[in-house]
Design a protein around this motif. Structure first.
Motif, PDB file in Angstrom:
ATOM      1  N   LEU A   1       0.872  -1.163   0.000  1.00  0.00           N
ATOM      2  CA  LEU A   1       0.000   0.000   0.000  1.00  0.00           C
ATOM      3  C   LEU A   1       0.914   1.220   0.000  1.00  0.00           C
ATOM      4  O   LEU A   1       1.666   1.432   0.945  1.00  0.00           O
ATOM      5  CB  LEU A   1      -0.907   0.012   1.226  1.00  0.00           C
ATOM      6  CG  LEU A   1      -1.923   1.139   1.308  1.00  0.00           C
ATOM      7  CD1 LEU A   1      -2.871   1.099   0.117  1.00  0.00           C
ATOM      8  CD2 LEU A   1      -2.715   1.045   2.599  1.00  0.00           C
ATOM      9  N   GLY A   2       0.902   1.974  -1.074  1.00  0.00           N
ATOM     10  CA  GLY A   2       1.732   3.162  -1.192  1.00  0.00           C
ATOM     11  C   GLY A   2       3.008   2.922  -1.978  1.00  0.00           C
ATOM     12  O   GLY A   2       3.584   1.835  -1.941  1.00  0.00           O
ATOM     13  N   PHE A   3       3.421   3.973  -2.686  1.00  0.00           N
ATOM     14  CA  PHE A   3       4.610   3.865  -3.526  1.00  0.00           C
ATOM     15  C   PHE A   3       5.910   3.746  -2.741  1.00  0.00           C
ATOM     16  O   PHE A   3       6.780   2.963  -3.132  1.00  0.00           O
ATOM     17  CB  PHE A   3       4.674   5.057  -4.492  1.00  0.00           C
ATOM     18  CG  PHE A   3       5.832   4.966  -5.434  1.00  0.00           C
ATOM     19  CD1 PHE A   3       5.793   4.093  -6.499  1.00  0.00           C
ATOM     20  CD2 PHE A   3       6.968   5.730  -5.234  1.00  0.00           C
ATOM     21  CE1 PHE A   3       6.866   3.982  -7.369  1.00  0.00           C
ATOM     22  CE2 PHE A   3       8.043   5.635  -6.096  1.00  0.00           C
ATOM     23  CZ  PHE A   3       7.997   4.762  -7.161  1.00  0.00           C
ATOM     24  N   PRO A   4       6.121   4.479  -1.644  1.00  0.00           N
ATOM     25  CA  PRO A   4       7.390   4.337  -0.934  1.00  0.00           C
ATOM     26  C   PRO A   4       7.673   2.907  -0.488  1.00  0.00           C
ATOM     27  O   PRO A   4       8.813   2.449  -0.545  1.00  0.00           O
ATOM     28  CB  PRO A   4       7.240   5.268   0.273  1.00  0.00           C
ATOM     29  CG  PRO A   4       6.262   6.294  -0.176  1.00  0.00           C
ATOM     30  CD  PRO A   4       5.293   5.550  -1.059  1.00  0.00           C
TER      31      PRO A   4
ATOM     32  N   LYS B   1       0.732  -0.537 -10.873  1.00  0.00           N
ATOM     33  CA  LYS B   1      -0.272  -0.187  -9.874  1.00  0.00           C
ATOM     34  C   LYS B   1      -1.343  -1.271  -9.900  1.00  0.00           C
ATOM     35  O   LYS B   1      -1.706  -1.764 -10.963  1.00  0.00           O
ATOM     36  CB  LYS B   1      -0.909   1.154 -10.193  1.00  0.00           C
ATOM     37  CG  LYS B   1       0.035   2.319 -10.078  1.00  0.00           C
ATOM     38  CD  LYS B   1      -0.674   3.611 -10.378  1.00  0.00           C
ATOM     39  CE  LYS B   1      -0.846   3.713 -11.878  1.00  0.00           C
ATOM     40  NZ  LYS B   1      -1.410   4.960 -12.339  1.00  0.00           N
ATOM     41  N   ALA B   2      -1.854  -1.620  -8.736  1.00  0.00           N
ATOM     42  CA  ALA B   2      -2.943  -2.588  -8.669  1.00  0.00           C
ATOM     43  C   ALA B   2      -4.271  -1.840  -8.607  1.00  0.00           C
ATOM     44  O   ALA B   2      -5.050  -1.864  -9.543  1.00  0.00           O
ATOM     45  CB  ALA B   2      -2.781  -3.521  -7.470  1.00  0.00           C
TER      46      ALA B   2
ATOM     47  N   PHE C   1       0.415  -1.291  -5.043  1.00  0.00           N
ATOM     48  CA  PHE C   1       1.419  -1.515  -6.077  1.00  0.00           C
ATOM     49  C   PHE C   1       1.934  -2.938  -5.999  1.00  0.00           C
ATOM     50  O   PHE C   1       1.994  -3.526  -4.920  1.00  0.00           O
ATOM     51  CB  PHE C   1       2.598  -0.546  -5.894  1.00  0.00           C
ATOM     52  CG  PHE C   1       2.238   0.882  -6.135  1.00  0.00           C
ATOM     53  CD1 PHE C   1       2.409   1.450  -7.378  1.00  0.00           C
ATOM     54  CD2 PHE C   1       1.719   1.658  -5.114  1.00  0.00           C
ATOM     55  CE1 PHE C   1       2.074   2.764  -7.613  1.00  0.00           C
ATOM     56  CE2 PHE C   1       1.377   2.978  -5.332  1.00  0.00           C
ATOM     57  CZ  PHE C   1       1.555   3.540  -6.577  1.00  0.00           C
ATOM     58  N   LEU C   2       2.319  -3.484  -7.152  1.00  0.00           N
ATOM     59  CA  LEU C   2       2.877  -4.832  -7.244  1.00  0.00           C
ATOM     60  C   LEU C   2       4.280  -4.767  -7.807  1.00  0.00           C
ATOM     61  O   LEU C   2       4.556  -3.975  -8.704  1.00  0.00           O
ATOM     62  CB  LEU C   2       2.059  -5.697  -8.203  1.00  0.00           C
ATOM     63  CG  LEU C   2       0.642  -6.044  -7.820  1.00  0.00           C
ATOM     64  CD1 LEU C   2      -0.064  -6.645  -9.017  1.00  0.00           C
ATOM     65  CD2 LEU C   2       0.647  -7.025  -6.683  1.00  0.00           C
TER      66      LEU C   2
ATOM     67  N   GLU D   1       7.864  -2.833   4.976  1.00  0.00           N
ATOM     68  CA  GLU D   1       7.242  -2.539   6.269  1.00  0.00           C
ATOM     69  C   GLU D   1       7.960  -1.395   6.990  1.00  0.00           C
ATOM     70  O   GLU D   1       7.346  -0.669   7.764  1.00  0.00           O
ATOM     71  CB  GLU D   1       7.231  -3.784   7.159  1.00  0.00           C
ATOM     72  CG  GLU D   1       6.278  -4.870   6.704  1.00  0.00           C
ATOM     73  CD  GLU D   1       4.804  -4.519   6.878  1.00  0.00           C
ATOM     74  OE1 GLU D   1       4.478  -3.571   7.625  1.00  0.00           O
ATOM     75  OE2 GLU D   1       3.970  -5.196   6.259  1.00  0.00           O
ATOM     76  N   GLN D   2       9.258  -1.250   6.745  1.00  0.00           N
ATOM     77  CA  GLN D   2      10.030  -0.202   7.420  1.00  0.00           C
ATOM     78  C   GLN D   2       9.919   1.154   6.734  1.00  0.00           C
ATOM     79  O   GLN D   2      10.255   2.166   7.327  1.00  0.00           O
ATOM     80  CB  GLN D   2      11.500  -0.601   7.504  1.00  0.00           C
ATOM     81  CG  GLN D   2      11.751  -1.740   8.461  1.00  0.00           C
ATOM     82  CD  GLN D   2      13.197  -2.194   8.456  1.00  0.00           C
ATOM     83  OE1 GLN D   2      14.004  -1.696   7.683  1.00  0.00           O
ATOM     84  NE2 GLN D   2      13.515  -3.148   9.307  1.00  0.00           N
ATOM     85  N   ALA D   3       9.460   1.184   5.493  1.00  0.00           N
ATOM     86  CA  ALA D   3       9.307   2.455   4.784  1.00  0.00           C
ATOM     87  C   ALA D   3       8.258   3.301   5.503  1.00  0.00           C
ATOM     88  O   ALA D   3       7.286   2.777   6.054  1.00  0.00           O
ATOM     89  CB  ALA D   3       8.890   2.214   3.336  1.00  0.00           C
ATOM     90  N   TYR D   4       8.447   4.608   5.481  1.00  0.00           N
ATOM     91  CA  TYR D   4       7.527   5.512   6.159  1.00  0.00           C
ATOM     92  C   TYR D   4       6.105   5.307   5.640  1.00  0.00           C
ATOM     93  O   TYR D   4       5.851   5.443   4.450  1.00  0.00           O
ATOM     94  CB  TYR D   4       7.949   6.968   5.939  1.00  0.00           C
ATOM     95  CG  TYR D   4       7.040   7.940   6.616  1.00  0.00           C
ATOM     96  CD1 TYR D   4       7.085   8.129   7.985  1.00  0.00           C
ATOM     97  CD2 TYR D   4       6.101   8.653   5.886  1.00  0.00           C
ATOM     98  CE1 TYR D   4       6.243   9.015   8.618  1.00  0.00           C
ATOM     99  CE2 TYR D   4       5.256   9.550   6.499  1.00  0.00           C
ATOM    100  CZ  TYR D   4       5.326   9.724   7.868  1.00  0.00           C
ATOM    101  OH  TYR D   4       4.474  10.602   8.488  1.00  0.00           O
ATOM    102  N   GLY D   5       5.207   4.933   6.520  1.00  0.00           N
ATOM    103  CA  GLY D   5       3.822   4.685   6.140  1.00  0.00           C
ATOM    104  C   GLY D   5       3.643   3.410   5.337  1.00  0.00           C
ATOM    105  O   GLY D   5       2.581   3.160   4.788  1.00  0.00           O
TER     106      GLY D   5
END
Length: 103
Positions: free
Chosen positions: A11-14, A36-37, A42-43, A65-69
């Motif tokens: 969920l989210g690009f970052p 984009k899904a 995103f996939l 999981e560690q990326a912001y948000g």
């Protein structure tokens, strides 16, 4: 030689950017698909030897999981996809990614 497929959905690009970066750095894998899904999802898909894909997907999950948000929604590994799966889904080695192919 058959190549495993590993897919991560975020969920989210970052998160997908961090996952893709970590995957190609963690194992001898080739990034073969990104898109984009829906609704900000995103996939990213990679190909390589089974052991390399397992290592790369684990690293991608942790980085996503560690990326912001960041939120990893799901992931999946197919050790040896059949030819009909490769023919239908966009997971084969294309001309665009051939120069980055690891084996």
């Amino acid at each position: 030689m058959p190549a495993a497929v590993g897919v991560i959905e975020t969920l989210g690009f970052p998160a997908v950017l961090a996952a893709a970066d970590a995957m190609v750095k963690a194992g001898a894998v080739t990034l073969v698909y990104f898109d984009k899904a829906e609704s900000g999802r995103f996939l990213v898909a990679i190909r390589g030897r089974v052991a390399e894909v397992n290592t790369a997907v684990a690293a991608g999950i942790a980085a996503g999981e560690q990326a912001y948000g960041g939120q990893v929604i799901t992931h999946y590994i197919i050790p040896n996809p059949t030819e009909n799966v490769e023919a239908i889904l966009p997971i084969d080695y294309t001309q665009k990614v051939e120069q980055f192919r690891m084996f």
